[in-house]
Structures are given as structure tokens and as C-alpha cells.
Design a protein around this motif. Sequence first.
Motif, PDB file in Angstrom:
ATOM      1  N   GLY A   1       0.835  -1.196   0.000  1.00 39.83           N
ATOM      2  CA  GLY A   1       0.000   0.000   0.000  1.00 39.83           C
ATOM      3  C   GLY A   1       0.865   1.238   0.000  1.00 39.83           C
ATOM      4  N   ASN A   2       0.601   2.149   0.920  1.00 35.11           N
ATOM      5  CA  ASN A   2       1.385   3.381   1.012  1.00 35.11           C
ATOM      6  C   ASN A   2       2.470   3.312   2.088  1.00 35.11           C
ATOM      7  N   LEU A   3       2.761   2.113   2.572  1.00 33.13           N
ATOM      8  CA  LEU A   3       3.804   1.949   3.584  1.00 33.13           C
ATOM      9  C   LEU A   3       4.999   1.198   3.020  1.00 33.13           C
ATOM     10  N   VAL A   4       6.188   1.623   3.440  1.00 28.95           N
ATOM     11  CA  VAL A   4       7.431   0.917   3.106  1.00 28.95           C
ATOM     12  C   VAL A   4       8.063   0.470   4.421  1.00 28.95           C
ATOM     13  N   PHE A   5       8.308  -0.851   4.533  1.00 31.66           N
ATOM     14  CA  PHE A   5       8.957  -1.422   5.708  1.00 31.66           C
ATOM     15  C   PHE A   5      10.417  -1.679   5.354  1.00 31.66           C
ATOM     16  N   LEU A   6      11.325  -1.009   6.065  1.00 32.84           N
ATOM     17  CA  LEU A   6      12.755  -1.170   5.812  1.00 32.84           C
ATOM     18  C   LEU A   6      13.341  -2.129   6.836  1.00 32.84           C
ATOM     19  N   SER A   7      14.047  -3.133   6.349  1.00 27.48           N
ATOM     20  CA  SER A   7      14.690  -4.112   7.222  1.00 27.48           C
ATOM     21  C   SER A   7      15.732  -3.428   8.104  1.00 27.48           C
ATOM     22  N   GLY A   8      16.240  -4.191   9.076  1.00 26.98           N
ATOM     23  CA  GLY A   8      17.291  -3.651   9.930  1.00 26.98           C
ATOM     24  C   GLY A   8      18.518  -3.279   9.115  1.00 26.98           C
ATOM     25  N   HIS A   9      18.985  -2.046   9.266  1.00 23.90           N
ATOM     26  CA  HIS A   9      20.187  -1.565   8.584  1.00 23.90           C
ATOM     27  C   HIS A   9      21.270  -1.269   9.626  1.00 23.90           C
TER      28      HIS A   9
ATOM     29  N   ASP B   1      27.009   8.598  16.465  1.00 18.58           N
ATOM     30  CA  ASP B   1      27.482   8.810  15.093  1.00 18.58           C
ATOM     31  C   ASP B   1      27.187   7.589  14.217  1.00 18.58           C
ATOM     32  N   ALA B   2      27.317   6.398  14.811  1.00 16.27           N
ATOM     33  CA  ALA B   2      27.014   5.170  14.078  1.00 16.27           C
ATOM     34  C   ALA B   2      25.530   5.115  13.709  1.00 16.27           C
ATOM     35  N   ALA B   3      24.673   5.559  14.618  1.00 16.32           N
ATOM     36  CA  ALA B   3      23.237   5.584  14.332  1.00 16.32           C
ATOM     37  C   ALA B   3      22.926   6.559  13.206  1.00 16.32           C
ATOM     38  N   ARG B   4      23.647   7.655  13.159  1.00 14.93           N
ATOM     39  CA  ARG B   4      23.467   8.622  12.070  1.00 14.93           C
ATOM     40  C   ARG B   4      23.853   7.993  10.730  1.00 14.93           C
ATOM     41  N   LEU B   5      24.978   7.268  10.723  1.00 16.01           N
ATOM     42  CA  LEU B   5      25.380   6.558   9.509  1.00 16.01           C
ATOM     43  C   LEU B   5      24.319   5.533   9.106  1.00 16.01           C
ATOM     44  N   THR B   6      23.700   4.908  10.089  1.00 19.51           N
ATOM     45  CA  THR B   6      22.663   3.925   9.798  1.00 19.51           C
ATOM     46  C   THR B   6      21.452   4.596   9.150  1.00 19.51           C
ATOM     47  N   ALA B   7      21.133   5.812   9.558  1.00 18.60           N
ATOM     48  CA  ALA B   7      20.040   6.551   8.925  1.00 18.60           C
ATOM     49  C   ALA B   7      20.338   6.778   7.451  1.00 18.60           C
ATOM     50  N   VAL B   8      21.589   7.072   7.139  1.00 22.13           N
ATOM     51  CA  VAL B   8      21.978   7.251   5.732  1.00 22.13           C
ATOM     52  C   VAL B   8      21.792   5.946   4.965  1.00 22.13           C
TER      53      VAL B   8
ATOM     54  N   VAL C   1      10.587   4.245  13.971  1.00 22.45           N
ATOM     55  CA  VAL C   1      11.989   3.813  13.969  1.00 22.45           C
ATOM     56  C   VAL C   1      12.180   2.877  15.146  1.00 22.45           C
ATOM     57  N   THR C   2      12.808   1.735  14.901  1.00 25.60           N
ATOM     58  CA  THR C   2      13.171   0.806  15.970  1.00 25.60           C
ATOM     59  C   THR C   2      14.682   0.646  15.969  1.00 25.60           C
ATOM     60  N   GLY C   3      15.317   1.093  17.060  1.00 25.85           N
ATOM     61  CA  GLY C   3      16.768   1.055  17.141  1.00 25.85           C
ATOM     62  C   GLY C   3      17.255   0.048  18.156  1.00 25.85           C
ATOM     63  N   MET C   4      18.231  -0.756  17.746  1.00 28.36           N
ATOM     64  CA  MET C   4      18.829  -1.777  18.612  1.00 28.36           C
ATOM     65  C   MET C   4      20.308  -1.455  18.810  1.00 28.36           C
TER      66      MET C   4
ATOM     67  N   GLU D   1      21.721  -1.503  15.012  1.00 24.20           N
ATOM     68  CA  GLU D   1      20.899  -1.933  13.880  1.00 24.20           C
ATOM     69  C   GLU D   1      19.553  -1.216  14.023  1.00 24.20           C
ATOM     70  N   ILE D   2      19.078  -0.644  12.921  1.00 27.74           N
ATOM     71  CA  ILE D   2      17.852   0.157  12.973  1.00 27.74           C
ATOM     72  C   ILE D   2      16.939  -0.231  11.816  1.00 27.74           C
ATOM     73  N   GLU D   3      15.652  -0.385  12.127  1.00 26.95           N
ATOM     74  CA  GLU D   3      14.656  -0.601  11.084  1.00 26.95           C
ATOM     75  C   GLU D   3      13.665   0.563  11.090  1.00 26.95           C
ATOM     76  N   MET D   4      12.915   0.719  10.004  1.00 31.75           N
ATOM     77  CA  MET D   4      12.088   1.917   9.873  1.00 31.75           C
ATOM     78  C   MET D   4      10.840   1.617   9.039  1.00 31.75           C
ATOM     79  N   ILE D   5       9.748   2.309   9.357  1.00 30.61           N
ATOM     80  CA  ILE D   5       8.502   2.245   8.586  1.00 30.61           C
ATOM     81  C   ILE D   5       8.212   3.654   8.070  1.00 30.61           C
ATOM     82  N   VAL D   6       7.896   3.753   6.784  1.00 26.39           N
ATOM     83  CA  VAL D   6       7.709   5.047   6.125  1.00 26.39           C
ATOM     84  C   VAL D   6       6.397   5.049   5.354  1.00 26.39           C
ATOM     85  N   GLU D   7       5.670   6.168   5.452  1.00 25.79           N
ATOM     86  CA  GLU D   7       4.481   6.350   4.624  1.00 25.79           C
ATOM     87  C   GLU D   7       4.856   7.185   3.398  1.00 25.79           C
ATOM     88  N   ILE D   8       4.450   6.716   2.221  1.00 29.80           N
ATOM     89  CA  ILE D   8       4.678   7.489   1.002  1.00 29.80           C
ATOM     90  C   ILE D   8       3.337   7.950   0.450  1.00 29.80           C
TER      91      ILE D   8
END
Length: 425
Positions: free
Chosen positions: A52-60, A85-92, A114-117, A165-172
Motif C-alpha cells: 500500500g502506502n507503507l514501506v517497511f525497511l529491514s534492519g540496517h 554517530d554510528a546511528a546517524r550513519l545507519t540513517a543514511v 523507527v526501531t533502534g537496537m 541496527e535500525i529498522e524503519m517504517i515510512v508512509e509514502i
Amino acid sequence: MNRISWFLVFLVLPLFADNNPYNPEKKLADMDITLFKPSKPAASFVPAVRTGNLVFLSGHVPRKPEGGYVTGKVGKDLTTAQAKDAARLTAVSLLSSLKNEIGNLQYVKRIVKVTGMVNATPSFTEHSLVINGCSDLLISIFGEKGRHARAAVGMSSLPFNFAVEIEMIVEIGDKNYCALVDAINSSERTQTFISRDQYRHPLETLTFFGIKRSMSVAEVWPGSSAWYMEVLAPYLREEGLYIAAGFDQETKSDFFKKANAKFAEKLKSKPQLFDKVKVSELAAPHKTAIAPAGTLDAILTFRNVHNWMWSKSEQDMFRAFYKALKPGGILGVIEHRAPETTDDIEAKRGYVKESYTLELAKKAGFKFVASSDINNNPKDITTYPTGVWTLPPTLRLKEKDREKYMAIGESDRFTLKFIKPKTAK
């Protein structure tokens, strides 16, 4: 209820608190952040799944720009600041996969979750500060759309000893929203027009008005340069209808004659964009047929109410809008905002009281829906030597105090949305 009272009770919806045009990819470039082509996952999964209008991003995980990854246990091998700083790189990394999946980050309507581990020692307790590295970057890039729900938790270990490791859900956006983004980003638009997006916010404005590709839309008095036509005509070209309700074609005014000729030339200049544009006239009170009565889904007009006040035709124009719209049709009005205490009741300086415009719409039969601060400009004090035309883009004083007026920008504008009641005959 008098004019002022009606003004005081209207609903204001500050949907877009950030008045800069929404463009995450430009923001990334301004921050000197480069996205990369995602690598193939090492295990049995994919980087992103769209439903649908959601994108589920795996753990990065935190990929370094120079290559390799940030590893180690936080609280032992890494400090909180290093892990942040590592979490910021993970966002990229997450945004790189997101762009690869959807094509344009401007399609994003909201970062949902956002789910951060954090790979941390048992005694470490600053997990939330670590994941702020990701969250802060998302908010910097997406503004209010980047504010998200979140979890930040500690783990006894992570694959390959990655620090986070971070995963994310986004609405487009839906197909209408994405098509509008594409129309605004089109290389066919005039470059000087694009530079005005920072003041006119076409994506936010047309989204607020609810304009969809399948609609029949009239723009009233688009002007000789037809700034909004460059967005609306291509956007509506395949599934909808764009009508330019312009000046009287039989006018005796040299100004309007020249404007009509310039507009006609513009239509001819890019048939690939404007070949399906329908042209009508609106010159109340003697010419008021924008389109057959009750056939339009929306009517839009940008910075024109003051013009009609000069000819004392403003109420007739609003009645013409009402007649042309379907029941349930939308009227969108943007105008230079005058202070409610102004003594310029004839709008000679180009500024109009918001309360007066609300009253015009009400008298014509419209129901007020909402107001937005999308096009507000608090720098505009409205008292200039040559009225609103002192400011850009006109700059009527030419080089005199040019830098001063450019720093102010284009005028402060109210943005109002009305509806023709669905029960209207």
C-alpha cells in the motif's frame, strides 16, 4: 454575524509549520550527505518491502562512507557519542535503501516508526541517546514529516558485532501526490519559476486544496506568465482537465490585451504540456461563464482578489465561482494579507483583509473548510512605498533597496479553502 466575528471563529490548521519547500534530497545535498546503492543482503531477506502506502525497511547497520562498518560493544568498545554517530550513519543507509525502493525521497509523507537496537553492555543505559543520531538526522531532512514513533533497546549482541541496527517504517504519498511531485520537479518548468517555490510552496498548497489528477480544475486569472499553469496543466493533462479562466478577450485595456497575447504565446510554446488546456473568460459582471454550471471539481485563484476590488467586481466573481462548481466542489484562494486594522479598504496597496475574503465567500454561498499557514511570511510588514509590488518578484523600485526587499521575500499570504455545500442546487 459581522465580518470580524466570522473571521474570529474560523478554523486554522497549521499543517505545514516549516515554510521551506519540502525537498529532502536537496536537504541532503545541502548537508553534503551522499546516498549510495544498497548492497545485496547477506541473509534471506530484502532491504525494503512496500505494501500500500507503507514501506517497511529491514534492519540496517552503520556503513562508513569510506567503506566498512562500525562495530563494537557500546559501553566497552564505543562511547555514547561514537555510537550516536554510528546511528546517524545507519540513517543514511536506511535512506539509501528507501530511495532505491521508491525513486524520490520527496514522495515521503511521514517517517512513521523507527526501531533502534544497540549492541551494549548490560550496564549501559543511554540507548535513547544513541538512536537520537538516527532520529535527529531524519528530522533535519524531513522536517515535521520526519518526527516519528520510536523504540530504542539494548541487545546483548548483534550480527557481526555491528554497533547498532535500525529498522524503519515510512508512509509514502498516493499516486496523486507522487504525480504532483513529478510535475513540480519537471525539467520543463521555467527556471525562474522554480526559484519562487520557496515562497509559493506548490506541493504543500495543492495538497492542502486536495487537487487530484482526475479533477476538472479552473484557475481564475492565471496571468500572462501563468506560473501555476506550468504545474497544473501537466499534472491534470492525462486524467483531468485544466481550464485557464483568463481576462476578457474583447478588452479595451492595453494591459489586458498584452497579457492575453503573452498568454497565447505561452500556450503555443510547449504543446507537449499545454495542448489540452481549455481557455475561457471571466470578467464579471458581464462575462461569468467559467465553465458550464455545476461541472467543475475545483477553482483556484492566486493573488487576484485585490484586482477585483479595484473594479468592484469581487462579489460577482465569487458568485461565478459558486455557479461553476459542482456541489462539493472546492474553492482555493490565496491573497496578499492585509492587517485587520488596515485603513486601505480598497486594497490599493495590493493587500486584502482575510476577514473580507471570508465574507465574500460566505455571501456567495460557500462553506469555509480550513486555513493554512503554508504561504505565511512574517517578515512582510505591508507598508512599502509602492505597495506589495515593492517586494519580489516585481521589485518596482528596481535597484533601490533591492537587497532589503529580497531579504523579505514575496508577500505574506493567506491560504483559504472553501466548499460548495453538497446539498447546493
